[in-house]
Design a protein around this motif. Structure first.
Motif, mmCIF file in Angstrom:
data_model
loop_
_atom_site.group_PDB
_atom_site.id
_atom_site.type_symbol
_atom_site.label_atom_id
_atom_site.label_comp_id
_atom_site.label_asym_id
_atom_site.label_seq_id
_atom_site.Cartn_x
_atom_site.Cartn_y
_atom_site.Cartn_z
ATOM 1 N N GLY A 94 26.066 26.306 33.369
ATOM 2 C CA GLY A 94 24.845 25.525 33.557
ATOM 3 C C GLY A 94 24.263 25.586 34.960
ATOM 4 O O GLY A 94 23.201 25.016 35.213
ATOM 5 N N LEU A 95 24.943 26.262 35.880
ATOM 6 C CA LEU A 95 24.462 26.346 37.263
ATOM 7 C C LEU A 95 24.329 27.815 37.655
ATOM 8 O O LEU A 95 25.268 28.587 37.512
ATOM 9 N N THR A 96 23.152 28.204 38.121
ATOM 10 C CA THR A 96 22.941 29.583 38.568
ATOM 11 C C THR A 96 23.282 29.668 40.055
ATOM 12 O O THR A 96 22.673 28.983 40.873
ATOM 13 N N ILE A 97 24.236 30.508 40.380
ATOM 14 C CA ILE A 97 24.697 30.675 41.765
ATOM 15 C C ILE A 97 24.457 32.116 42.196
ATOM 16 O O ILE A 97 24.751 33.047 41.456
ATOM 17 N N ALA A 98 23.910 32.285 43.393
ATOM 18 C CA ALA A 98 23.754 33.614 43.998
ATOM 19 C C ALA A 98 24.622 33.640 45.247
ATOM 20 O O ALA A 98 24.505 32.762 46.102
ATOM 21 N N GLY A 99 25.515 34.625 45.349
ATOM 22 C CA GLY A 99 26.435 34.621 46.489
ATOM 23 C C GLY A 99 26.922 36.004 46.856
ATOM 24 O O GLY A 99 26.602 36.994 46.204
ATOM 25 N N LYS A 100 27.708 36.039 47.918
ATOM 26 C CA LYS A 100 28.296 37.304 48.372
ATOM 27 C C LYS A 100 29.657 37.031 48.984
ATOM 28 O O LYS A 100 29.813 36.125 49.796
ATOM 29 N N THR A 101 30.630 37.833 48.561
ATOM 30 C CA THR A 101 31.976 37.746 49.123
ATOM 31 C C THR A 101 32.067 38.635 50.357
ATOM 32 O O THR A 101 31.267 39.545 50.552
ATOM 33 N N GLY A 102 33.053 38.368 51.183
ATOM 34 C CA GLY A 102 33.272 39.204 52.364
ATOM 35 C C GLY A 102 34.683 39.041 52.881
ATOM 36 O O GLY A 102 35.450 38.195 52.394
ATOM 37 N N THR A 103 35.015 39.858 53.852
ATOM 38 C CA THR A 103 36.330 39.792 54.479
ATOM 39 C C THR A 103 36.158 39.729 55.987
ATOM 40 O O THR A 103 35.468 40.566 56.565
ATOM 41 N N ALA A 104 36.745 38.722 56.598
ATOM 42 C CA ALA A 104 36.720 38.598 58.062
ATOM 43 C C ALA A 104 38.088 39.016 58.594
ATOM 44 O O ALA A 104 39.124 38.557 58.097
ATOM 45 N N GLU A 105 38.078 39.892 59.582
ATOM 46 C CA GLU A 105 39.342 40.369 60.167
ATOM 47 C C GLU A 105 39.591 39.678 61.499
ATOM 48 O O GLU A 105 38.667 39.440 62.268
ATOM 49 N N ARG A 106 40.855 39.350 61.746
ATOM 50 C CA ARG A 106 41.230 38.751 63.030
ATOM 51 C C ARG A 106 42.631 39.216 63.401
ATOM 52 O O ARG A 106 43.429 39.590 62.542
ATOM 53 N N LEU A 107 42.890 39.177 64.700
ATOM 54 C CA LEU A 107 44.222 39.531 65.186
ATOM 55 C C LEU A 107 45.074 38.281 65.312
ATOM 56 O O LEU A 107 44.644 37.270 65.857
ATOM 57 N N GLU A 108 46.282 38.352 64.789
ATOM 58 C CA GLU A 108 47.235 37.245 64.902
ATOM 59 C C GLU A 108 48.594 37.831 65.263
ATOM 60 O O GLU A 108 49.208 38.525 64.458
ATOM 61 N N LYS A 109 49.021 37.586 66.505
ATOM 62 C CA LYS A 109 50.285 38.138 67.010
ATOM 63 C C LYS A 109 50.338 39.657 66.828
ATOM 64 O O LYS A 109 51.295 40.210 66.298
ATOM 65 N N HIS A 110 49.267 40.323 67.232
ATOM 66 C CA HIS A 110 49.139 41.784 67.195
ATOM 67 C C HIS A 110 49.064 42.362 65.787
ATOM 68 O O HIS A 110 49.161 43.576 65.604
ATOM 69 N N ASN A 111 48.909 41.514 64.786
ATOM 70 C CA ASN A 111 48.745 41.982 63.412
ATOM 71 C C ASN A 111 47.328 41.673 62.929
ATOM 72 O O ASN A 111 46.783 40.612 63.240
ATOM 73 N N LEU A 112 46.747 42.604 62.171
ATOM 74 C CA LEU A 112 45.416 42.392 61.624
ATOM 75 C C LEU A 112 45.521 41.566 60.346
ATOM 76 O O LEU A 112 46.227 41.930 59.413
ATOM 77 N N VAL A 113 44.842 40.426 60.344
ATOM 78 C CA VAL A 113 44.878 39.510 59.200
ATOM 79 C C VAL A 113 43.496 39.479 58.560
ATOM 80 O O VAL A 113 42.482 39.389 59.251
ATOM 81 N N ASN A 114 43.447 39.558 57.242
ATOM 82 C CA ASN A 114 42.173 39.483 56.510
ATOM 83 C C ASN A 114 41.979 38.082 55.938
ATOM 84 O O ASN A 114 42.862 37.541 55.271
ATOM 85 N N ASP A 115 40.817 37.508 56.222
ATOM 86 C CA ASP A 115 40.438 36.218 55.643
ATOM 87 C C ASP A 115 39.246 36.426 54.721
ATOM 88 O O ASP A 115 38.257 37.064 55.106
ATOM 89 N N SER A 116 39.330 35.902 53.513
ATOM 90 C CA SER A 116 38.195 35.990 52.593
ATOM 91 C C SER A 116 37.183 34.895 52.910
ATOM 92 O O SER A 116 37.559 33.809 53.342
ATOM 93 N N PHE A 117 35.907 35.205 52.723
ATOM 94 C CA PHE A 117 34.887 34.162 52.844
ATOM 95 C C PHE A 117 33.807 34.382 51.799
ATOM 96 O O PHE A 117 33.728 35.447 51.178
ATOM 97 N N PHE A 118 32.989 33.381 51.607
ATOM 98 C CA PHE A 118 31.982 33.431 50.552
ATOM 99 C C PHE A 118 30.773 32.617 51.001
ATOM 100 O O PHE A 118 30.915 31.518 51.510
ATOM 101 N N VAL A 119 29.577 33.204 50.853
ATOM 102 C CA VAL A 119 28.342 32.473 51.128
ATOM 103 C C VAL A 119 27.520 32.447 49.853
ATOM 104 O O VAL A 119 27.531 33.399 49.063
ATOM 105 N N CYS A 120 26.814 31.344 49.631
ATOM 106 C CA CYS A 120 26.044 31.250 48.393
ATOM 107 C C CYS A 120 24.965 30.185 48.486
ATOM 108 O O CYS A 120 24.935 29.384 49.422
ATOM 109 N N PHE A 121 24.080 30.185 47.494
ATOM 110 C CA PHE A 121 23.195 29.053 47.246
ATOM 111 C C PHE A 121 23.080 28.941 45.736
ATOM 112 O O PHE A 121 23.429 29.867 44.993
ATOM 113 N N ALA A 122 22.630 27.806 45.262
ATOM 114 C CA ALA A 122 22.619 27.570 43.813
ATOM 115 C C ALA A 122 21.343 26.863 43.391
ATOM 116 O O ALA A 122 20.687 26.241 44.211
#
Length: 204
Positions: A176-204
């Motif tokens: 019943g709700l129309t949502i328009a969005g986009k997923t993405g991946t944010a990369e960051r360094l944590e103790k010399h390791n590359l960590v991927n964080d998922s994020f999502f932006v949208c409107f409805a």
């Protein structure tokens, strides 16, 4: 090949958004060039502070040839094709805040008005019997990008399919709700390791 074994097959602009096809954007960015991309993104507020009414905000980094020349002064030919390919998928030197992404998505949704986000609408003096408004913040339009309606509709349709038609965010669909969005991946360094964080932006 991208992230899918065997590749995504034929990919148009809509499908590139739905399946988040990196190679589509690598090719597109290579055709456009860094300065065209950087100039366009700056209109939407990337690389500058949003102006929200709190302190400590970051403006992020929106790379360009000029930015890299200043940042890496000893390098003779600082900008390379790999830089623009990285930027195409939001990685490399580019940094953005969640608030900048929200401002961008709101501008996309409303047709190109880049708004200044605000936490406080008005300030009242309550020391008197009848509170008095001493300062009111009106809607603040930082700029109007003037998007072409057909371009706006095309991107929004791709984002709608991300959620509504088995795209990368199909799992968050709400009946019943129309949502328009986009997923993405944010990369960051944590103790010399590359960590991927998922994020999502949208409107409805």
């Amino acid at each position: 090949r991208d992230d899918k074994k065997g590749g995504h097959g034929m990919v148009d602009m809509y499908k590139s958004i739905v399946v988040s096809c990196d190679t589509y954007y690598y090719m597109l960015a290579n055709d456009l060039g860094i300065d065209n991309i950087s100039t366009f993104m700056r209109q939407f507020g990337f690389g500058v502070k949003t102006g929200i009414d709190i302190t400590g905000e970051s403006g992020g980094i929106l790379p360009s040839q000029e930015w890299k020349k200043k940042r890496f002064k000893k390098v003779k030919n600082p900008w390379v094709e790999g830089d623009v390919v990285n930027l195409a998928i939001g990685q490399g030197y580019l940094t953005a805040t969640p608030l900048q992404l929200a401002v961008f998505v709101s501008a996309l949704a409303n047709g190109g008005e880049v708004l200044r986000p605000q936490l406080v609408r008005e300030i009242r003096d309550v020391s008197q019997e009848k509170p008095k408004v001493v300062h009111r913040l009106e809607k603040s339009v930082r700029m109007n990008v003037g998007m072409k309606p057909e371009h706006q509709r095309a991107v929004i349709e791709g984002m709608r399919r991300v959620v509504q038609e088995h795209g990368t965010a199909a799992g968050i669909a709400i009946p019943g709700l129309t949502i328009a969005g986009k997923t993405g991946t944010a990369e960051r360094l944590e103790k010399h390791n590359l960590v991927n964080d998922s994020f999502f932006v949208c409107f409805a």
